[in-house]
Write an enzyme that holds these catalytic residues in place. Structure first.
Site, PDB file in Angstrom:
ATOM      1  N   GLY A 192       0.827  -1.207   0.000  1.00 26.77           N
ATOM      2  CA  GLY A 192       0.000   0.000   0.000  1.00 26.77           C
ATOM      3  C   GLY A 192       0.852   1.245   0.000  1.00 26.77           C
ATOM      4  O   GLY A 192       2.018   1.201  -0.398  1.00 26.77           O
ATOM      5  N   ASN A 193       0.289   2.335   0.416  1.00 19.97           N
ATOM      6  CA  ASN A 193       1.003   3.614   0.455  1.00 19.97           C
ATOM      7  C   ASN A 193       0.376   4.489   1.534  1.00 19.97           C
ATOM      8  O   ASN A 193      -0.695   4.158   2.050  1.00 19.97           O
ATOM      9  CB  ASN A 193       0.963   4.266  -0.941  1.00 19.97           C
ATOM     10  N   PRO A 194       1.030   5.603   1.890  1.00 21.67           N
ATOM     11  CA  PRO A 194       0.560   6.368   3.055  1.00 21.67           C
ATOM     12  C   PRO A 194      -0.634   7.299   2.786  1.00 21.67           C
ATOM     13  O   PRO A 194      -1.004   8.078   3.672  1.00 21.67           O
ATOM     14  CB  PRO A 194       1.775   7.206   3.458  1.00 21.67           C
TER      15      PRO A 194
END
Ligand code: C5P
Length: 213
Positions: free
Chosen positions: A22-24
């Site tokens: 995922g990513n932030p």
């Protein structure tokens, strides 16, 4: 402003029940876009990834997790939209396989084959009607303009928000942002640091009022 379709947040690609790529992204920019569009009297659909905020009242909220789910939701809603803003941070790759059992830690470094995920906004760019406006985001470090121009063309967007994510107080998770807006007619305007809600209004001014209303 009529019907606005917005994607928000970061997609997640699970490899087993407890781990994902995922990513932030928190989806706050997409939330601000939904609020700004509502303030302007639009009918708003918000396709969002897991988030810590509530969708505003009056918005049609569609919850998704993976890029494939987001793609399906965006394709389903595309025909009901005049403006599509793809602010979601889509994971670029996914684990090739999903394991219903938690994978042993020791197997991960050696054995995690990846596969690409579909480029959702590029797919939308191929099939959208000429009167529909399609807006993308380009979260970048360093030179934000060159890659944003390339994405604007390659993904057949009407406009793009080039977003520096290496500047203090902007980008992922922040309540503030700064950007350069570019459109396919070659217009380019710099938006200095401001709240994400202000940025959302600047963006709608840029893409709607100064273009066609
Ligand atoms: O990841 P990239 O910088 O190419 O993203 C630019 C734009 O493309 C963003 O609007 C993002 O939401 C969209 N995108 C997408 N599907 C992907 C990757 C990016 O729709 N798989």
């Amino acid at each position: 402003m009529k019907r606005v379709l917005i994607s928000a947040g970061g997609t997640r690609e699970y490899l087993d029940p407890v781990r994902f790529i995922g990513n932030p992204s928190t989806g706050k920019m997409g939330l601000a876009l939904a609020q700004a569009a509502l303030h302007r009297g639009a009918k708003v659909t918000l396709v969002h990834c897991p988030r810590s905020w509530d969708a505003p009242l009056g918005v049609k909220a569609i919850s998704v997790v993976s890029a494939a789910q987001m793609q399906a939701a965006m394709l389903k809603e595309l025909g009901n939209a005049d403006i599509i803003v793809m602010s979601a941070a889509v994971a670029d790759v996914k684990p090739r396989d999903y394991s219903v059992e938690k994978l042993p830690k020791r197997s991960l470094p050696e054995n995690l084959p990846l596969a690409p995920v579909p480029d959702i906004v590029a797919e939308l760019g191929k099939i959208k009607q000429p009167q529909q406006l399609l807006i993308g985001f380009a979260a970048q470090t360093g030179d934000i303009i060159t890659p944003a121009k390339e994405k604007l063309q390659r993904k057949k967007l009407d406009a793009i928000v080039a977003n520096p994510i290496d500047k203090i107080g902007s980008g992922f998770g922040s309540d503030h942002n700064q950007a350069v807006f570019l459109d396919k007619e070659g217009r380019e305007i710099e938006i200095p640091p401001c709240s994400k809600l202000e940025m959302a209004h600047y963006l709608f001014d840029f893409i709607v009022y100064s273009r066609r209303q």
